[in-house]
Design a protein around this motif. Structure first.
Motif, PDB file in Angstrom:
ATOM      1  N   UNK A 146       0.837  -1.201   0.000  1.00 51.81           N
ATOM      2  CA  UNK A 146       0.000   0.000   0.000  1.00 51.81           C
ATOM      3  C   UNK A 146       0.871   1.251   0.000  1.00 51.81           C
ATOM      4  N   UNK A 147       1.973   1.163   0.753  1.00 54.17           N
ATOM      5  CA  UNK A 147       2.913   2.277   0.873  1.00 54.17           C
ATOM      6  C   UNK A 147       4.320   1.720   0.881  1.00 54.17           C
ATOM      7  N   UNK A 152      18.379   6.172   3.130  1.00 49.44           N
ATOM      8  CA  UNK A 152      19.678   5.491   3.177  1.00 49.44           C
ATOM      9  C   UNK A 152      19.787   4.497   4.336  1.00 49.44           C
ATOM     10  N   UNK A 153      18.909   4.576   5.342  1.00 48.88           N
ATOM     11  CA  UNK A 153      18.990   3.705   6.514  1.00 48.88           C
ATOM     12  C   UNK A 153      18.086   2.478   6.451  1.00 48.88           C
ATOM     13  N   UNK A 154      16.921   2.613   5.824  1.00 51.15           N
ATOM     14  CA  UNK A 154      15.980   1.496   5.803  1.00 51.15           C
ATOM     15  C   UNK A 154      14.879   1.732   4.774  1.00 51.15           C
ATOM     16  N   UNK A 155      14.138   0.657   4.532  1.00 55.23           N
ATOM     17  CA  UNK A 155      12.965   0.682   3.663  1.00 55.23           C
ATOM     18  C   UNK A 155      11.773   0.314   4.542  1.00 55.23           C
ATOM     19  N   UNK A 156      10.684   1.066   4.411  1.00 52.94           N
ATOM     20  CA  UNK A 156       9.439   0.782   5.136  1.00 52.94           C
ATOM     21  C   UNK A 156       8.394   0.389   4.088  1.00 52.94           C
ATOM     22  N   UNK A 157       7.767  -0.766   4.304  1.00 54.37           N
ATOM     23  CA  UNK A 157       6.748  -1.274   3.389  1.00 54.37           C
ATOM     24  C   UNK A 157       5.513  -1.592   4.219  1.00 54.37           C
ATOM     25  N   UNK A 166       0.259  -4.568   8.361  1.00 55.25           N
ATOM     26  CA  UNK A 166       1.556  -5.223   8.437  1.00 55.25           C
ATOM     27  C   UNK A 166       2.585  -4.225   7.935  1.00 55.25           C
ATOM     28  N   UNK A 167       3.391  -3.735   8.847  1.00 56.37           N
ATOM     29  CA  UNK A 167       4.441  -2.780   8.515  1.00 56.37           C
ATOM     30  C   UNK A 167       5.773  -3.499   8.622  1.00 56.37           C
ATOM     31  N   UNK A 168       6.540  -3.426   7.579  1.00 58.18           N
ATOM     32  CA  UNK A 168       7.824  -4.106   7.498  1.00 58.18           C
ATOM     33  C   UNK A 168       8.938  -3.078   7.503  1.00 58.18           C
ATOM     34  N   UNK A 169       9.963  -3.321   8.301  1.00 61.69           N
ATOM     35  CA  UNK A 169      11.199  -2.545   8.227  1.00 61.69           C
ATOM     36  C   UNK A 169      12.218  -3.449   7.561  1.00 61.69           C
ATOM     37  N   UNK A 170      12.868  -2.925   6.528  1.00 62.47           N
ATOM     38  CA  UNK A 170      13.872  -3.691   5.801  1.00 62.47           C
ATOM     39  C   UNK A 170      15.196  -2.931   5.790  1.00 62.47           C
ATOM     40  N   UNK A 171      16.263  -3.672   5.598  1.00 57.69           N
ATOM     41  CA  UNK A 171      17.574  -3.045   5.449  1.00 57.69           C
ATOM     42  C   UNK A 171      17.599  -2.291   4.121  1.00 57.69           C
ATOM     43  N   UNK A 172      18.592  -1.427   3.896  1.00 53.44           N
ATOM     44  CA  UNK A 172      18.692  -0.766   2.590  1.00 53.44           C
ATOM     45  C   UNK A 172      18.839  -1.769   1.435  1.00 53.44           C
ATOM     46  N   UNK A 173      19.297  -2.987   1.739  1.00 54.68           N
ATOM     47  CA  UNK A 173      19.432  -4.036   0.729  1.00 54.68           C
ATOM     48  C   UNK A 173      18.134  -4.823   0.534  1.00 54.68           C
ATOM     49  N   UNK A 174      17.077  -4.458   1.265  1.00 53.47           N
ATOM     50  CA  UNK A 174      15.773  -5.088   1.085  1.00 53.47           C
ATOM     51  C   UNK A 174      15.539  -6.355   1.884  1.00 53.47           C
ATOM     52  N   UNK A 175      16.316  -6.594   2.950  1.00 58.34           N
ATOM     53  CA  UNK A 175      16.137  -7.775   3.802  1.00 58.34           C
ATOM     54  C   UNK A 175      15.326  -7.387   5.042  1.00 58.34           C
ATOM     55  N   UNK A 177      14.026  -6.716   8.642  1.00 59.42           N
ATOM     56  CA  UNK A 177      14.545  -6.496   9.996  1.00 59.42           C
ATOM     57  C   UNK A 177      13.448  -6.690  11.032  1.00 59.42           C
ATOM     58  N   UNK A 178      12.237  -6.174  10.727  1.00 57.25           N
ATOM     59  CA  UNK A 178      11.140  -6.202  11.688  1.00 57.25           C
ATOM     60  C   UNK A 178       9.810  -6.318  10.951  1.00 57.25           C
ATOM     61  N   UNK A 179       8.869  -6.930  11.658  1.00 56.29           N
ATOM     62  CA  UNK A 179       7.477  -6.947  11.215  1.00 56.29           C
ATOM     63  C   UNK A 179       6.640  -6.413  12.354  1.00 56.29           C
ATOM     64  N   UNK A 180       5.799  -5.443  12.058  1.00 55.23           N
ATOM     65  CA  UNK A 180       4.856  -4.866  13.015  1.00 55.23           C
ATOM     66  C   UNK A 180       3.457  -5.225  12.523  1.00 55.23           C
ATOM     67  N   UNK A 181       2.677  -5.851  13.380  1.00 56.80           N
ATOM     68  CA  UNK A 181       1.304  -6.222  13.041  1.00 56.80           C
ATOM     69  C   UNK A 181       0.412  -5.520  14.047  1.00 56.80           C
ATOM     70  N   UNK A 182      -0.538  -4.746  13.536  1.00 61.40           N
ATOM     71  CA  UNK A 182      -1.386  -3.992  14.454  1.00 61.40           C
ATOM     72  C   UNK A 182      -2.778  -3.809  13.921  1.00 61.40           C
ATOM     73  N   UNK A 183      -3.667  -3.524  14.841  1.00 63.11           N
ATOM     74  CA  UNK A 183      -5.014  -3.128  14.482  1.00 63.11           C
ATOM     75  C   UNK A 183      -4.953  -1.693  13.989  1.00 63.11           C
TER      76      UNK A 183
END
Length: 192
Positions: A146-147, A152-157, A166-175, A177-183
């Motif tokens: 959706x977004x 230079x520090x991270x990618x947010x998807x 479902x919000x994902x934090x990824x490294x600049x290389x696209x791997x 790092x974190x998954x946030x699941x929320x209402x």
């Protein structure tokens, strides 16, 4: 950190308020919870049910199934940290609103063990998350985001699945790092 970023990024999002400490003499309910060894984690999607028994929206007391959290006074902080599982759970008014799975701990999180989490889909497919899970894999399972925001520090998807964010934090290389699941937050009140 991620919630602060969302407060800035998402218009109309109300920043979390500092927690209210318990009244003098009031004991934190988690003091009596039994310490448990780390567990592998399974999140049923799209229901948002962790390990078949802990759902978004549940009362904090169900977290006793995971054992005593690692942080002091979690009820007062509305934050339950399980560093040996790479898991943080947050909420408000004693209700769970948010799961954070730490797949790739940052250098400053030396006490956090990467989460061993498997996502389970209604059709039986499973996705085991690890530090090698990449953005292309997420797109294959969830479709286009959706977004997406990158610096230079991270990618947010961000993806949405049956009312869960479902919000994902990824490294600049696209791997991952974190998954946030929320209402999702309720829409802002309208005045008329």
């Amino acid at each position: 950190m991620f919630r602060q970023f969302l407060d800035w990024l998402v218009p109309g999002r109300t920043p979390r308020q500092p927690p209210n400490p318990p009244a003098t003499g009031e004991a934190d309910p988690t003091a009596g919870w039994t310490a448990r060894p780390a567990l592998p984690l399974k999140l049923h999607l799209p229901a948002g049910i962790l390990n078949d028994s802990i759902s978004l929206g549940d009362h904090y007391r169900v977290l006793s199934r995971l054992g005593r959290p690692g942080n002091p006074q979690p009820y007062a902080a509305d934050r339950f940290q399980y560093p040996s599982m790479g898991l943080t759970v947050e909420g408000t008014r004693e209700r769970i609103e948010y799961f954070e799975f730490i797949i790739g701990p940052e250098a400053w999180e030396s006490a956090v063990t990467p989460a061993l989490v498997t996502l389970e889909f209604p059709d039986g497919r499973q996705l085991r998350l690890d530090a090698q899970t990449d953005e292309a894999t997420l797109t294959a399972y969830f479709g286009p985001p959706l977004e997406r925001d990158a610096d230079e520090d991270e990618i947010i998807v961000r993806h949405e699945l049956d009312g869960k964010l479902l919000d994902w934090e990824l490294t600049p290389q696209g791997k991952v790092k974190r998954l946030h699941v929320e209402l999702p937050l309720p829409p802002p009140a309208t005045t008329g």
